[in-house]
Design a protein around this motif. Structure first.
Motif, PDB file in Angstrom:
ATOM      1  N   GLN A 158       9.036 -26.522  43.187  1.00 51.70           N
ATOM      2  CA  GLN A 158       9.054 -24.825  42.075  1.00 51.70           C
ATOM      3  C   GLN A 158       7.561 -24.504  43.311  1.00 51.70           C
ATOM      4  O   GLN A 158       6.276 -25.428  42.383  1.00 51.70           O
ATOM      5  CB  GLN A 158       9.013 -24.608  41.466  1.00 51.70           C
ATOM      6  CG  GLN A 158      10.852 -24.741  41.531  1.00 51.70           C
ATOM      7  CD  GLN A 158      11.841 -23.831  42.135  1.00 51.70           C
ATOM      8  OE1 GLN A 158      10.965 -22.587  42.844  1.00 51.70           O
ATOM      9  NE2 GLN A 158      12.659 -24.115  43.420  1.00 51.70           N
ATOM     10  N   PRO A 159       7.083 -23.437  43.187  1.00 53.82           N
ATOM     11  CA  PRO A 159       5.283 -22.831  43.252  1.00 53.82           C
ATOM     12  C   PRO A 159       5.598 -22.449  41.975  1.00 53.82           C
ATOM     13  O   PRO A 159       5.847 -22.302  41.230  1.00 53.82           O
ATOM     14  CB  PRO A 159       5.414 -22.055  44.301  1.00 53.82           C
ATOM     15  CG  PRO A 159       6.793 -21.406  44.415  1.00 53.82           C
ATOM     16  CD  PRO A 159       7.686 -23.035  44.517  1.00 53.82           C
ATOM     17  N   VAL A 160       3.831 -22.687  42.271  1.00 55.55           N
ATOM     18  CA  VAL A 160       3.195 -22.231  40.727  1.00 55.55           C
ATOM     19  C   VAL A 160       3.227 -21.087  40.291  1.00 55.55           C
ATOM     20  O   VAL A 160       2.657 -20.077  41.799  1.00 55.55           O
ATOM     21  CB  VAL A 160       1.984 -23.609  40.756  1.00 55.55           C
ATOM     22  CG1 VAL A 160       2.825 -24.601  39.770  1.00 55.55           C
ATOM     23  CG2 VAL A 160       1.415 -23.020  40.714  1.00 55.55           C
ATOM     24  N   LEU A 161       2.760 -19.601  39.504  1.00 56.69           N
ATOM     25  CA  LEU A 161       3.105 -19.139  39.716  1.00 56.69           C
ATOM     26  C   LEU A 161       1.115 -18.616  39.351  1.00 56.69           C
ATOM     27  O   LEU A 161       0.537 -18.961  38.689  1.00 56.69           O
ATOM     28  CB  LEU A 161       2.969 -17.945  38.216  1.00 56.69           C
ATOM     29  CG  LEU A 161       5.520 -18.116  38.459  1.00 56.69           C
ATOM     30  CD1 LEU A 161       5.791 -17.369  36.774  1.00 56.69           C
ATOM     31  CD2 LEU A 161       5.635 -16.848  39.723  1.00 56.69           C
ATOM     32  N   LEU A 162       1.277 -17.629  39.714  1.00 58.39           N
ATOM     33  CA  LEU A 162      -0.580 -17.394  40.061  1.00 58.39           C
ATOM     34  C   LEU A 162      -0.879 -16.008  39.260  1.00 58.39           C
ATOM     35  O   LEU A 162      -0.093 -14.983  39.420  1.00 58.39           O
ATOM     36  CB  LEU A 162      -1.365 -17.161  41.692  1.00 58.39           C
ATOM     37  CG  LEU A 162      -0.733 -18.130  41.994  1.00 58.39           C
ATOM     38  CD1 LEU A 162      -1.289 -17.993  43.537  1.00 58.39           C
ATOM     39  CD2 LEU A 162      -1.955 -19.629  41.788  1.00 58.39           C
ATOM     40  N   ALA A 163      -2.663 -15.830  38.654  1.00 58.87           N
ATOM     41  CA  ALA A 163      -2.203 -14.412  38.467  1.00 58.87           C
ATOM     42  C   ALA A 163      -2.263 -13.437  38.912  1.00 58.87           C
ATOM     43  O   ALA A 163      -2.824 -12.556  38.593  1.00 58.87           O
ATOM     44  CB  ALA A 163      -4.161 -14.353  37.967  1.00 58.87           C
ATOM     45  N   THR A 164      -2.053 -13.881  40.575  1.00 56.02           N
ATOM     46  CA  THR A 164      -1.690 -12.186  41.280  1.00 56.02           C
ATOM     47  C   THR A 164      -0.845 -12.127  41.604  1.00 56.02           C
ATOM     48  O   THR A 164      -0.349 -10.789  42.352  1.00 56.02           O
ATOM     49  CB  THR A 164      -2.180 -12.773  42.654  1.00 56.02           C
ATOM     50  OG1 THR A 164      -1.843 -13.604  43.052  1.00 56.02           O
ATOM     51  CG2 THR A 164      -3.976 -13.014  42.652  1.00 56.02           C
ATOM     52  N   ALA A 165       0.465 -12.938  40.368  1.00 50.87           N
ATOM     53  CA  ALA A 165       1.646 -12.583  40.503  1.00 50.87           C
ATOM     54  C   ALA A 165       2.040 -11.098  39.970  1.00 50.87           C
ATOM     55  O   ALA A 165       1.173 -10.373  39.462  1.00 50.87           O
ATOM     56  CB  ALA A 165       2.731 -13.543  39.792  1.00 50.87           C
ATOM     57  N   SER A 166       3.269 -10.676  40.730  1.00 52.86           N
ATOM     58  CA  SER A 166       3.943  -9.459  40.113  1.00 52.86           C
ATOM     59  C   SER A 166       5.049  -8.873  40.583  1.00 52.86           C
ATOM     60  O   SER A 166       5.082  -9.579  40.912  1.00 52.86           O
ATOM     61  CB  SER A 166       2.620  -7.744  40.623  1.00 52.86           C
ATOM     62  OG  SER A 166       2.610  -8.139  41.656  1.00 52.86           O
ATOM     63  N   GLY A 167       5.719  -8.060  40.127  1.00 48.44           N
ATOM     64  CA  GLY A 167       6.999  -7.525  40.181  1.00 48.44           C
ATOM     65  C   GLY A 167       7.604  -6.416  39.889  1.00 48.44           C
ATOM     66  O   GLY A 167       6.908  -5.695  39.977  1.00 48.44           O
TER      67      GLY A 167
END
Length: 124
Positions: A91-100
């Protein structure tokens, strides 16, 4: 490169709600906290002042047109918030650029990362 999110990272909704994410992977840790992988952020409900949730930092103030509290619920991360270079258990890790996208009584909005929880590990 953006920072990787770890357990305890804080996300925020457009109505002032903030909560800490849980469920980090124990196989990769930073500062003793597991990194967060894709999916840990989806379907997360921010609490309201009347109905707090575990990990709530501040309540979501969203209400229905009738004035009843209906805090934001998150959808999974949209690219570019997922790492293309670092995965954990496939699974890819979440980054500080994440949003939704968020859904609430006040209509759709966007959630974003307030604090990644660490300042050491970066990924692209």
């Amino acid at each position: 490169m953006p920072l990787v999110l770890i357990e305890g990272a804080v996300i925020g909704c457009p109505h002032g709600g903030q909560c800490k994410l849980t469920g980090g992977s124990p196989s990769v840790t930073v500062k003793g906290q597991g990194v967060l992988t894709a999916g840990k952020e989806g379907g997360f409900t921010f609490g309201s002042a009347a109905s707090p949730v575990p990990g709530m930092v501040s309540p979501c103030s969203a209400v229905t047109p009738a004035g009843a509290p209906q805090p934001c619920v998150t959808t999974p991360t949209l690219p570019p918030g997922l790492s293309i270079s670092l995965t954990v258990s496939g699974q890819p890790v979440l980054l500080a650029t994440a949003s939704g996208i968020t859904a609430s009584g006040a209509g759709p909005g966007t959630w974003q990362v307030v604090d990644p929880g660490q300042t050491i590990l970066e990924a692209s």
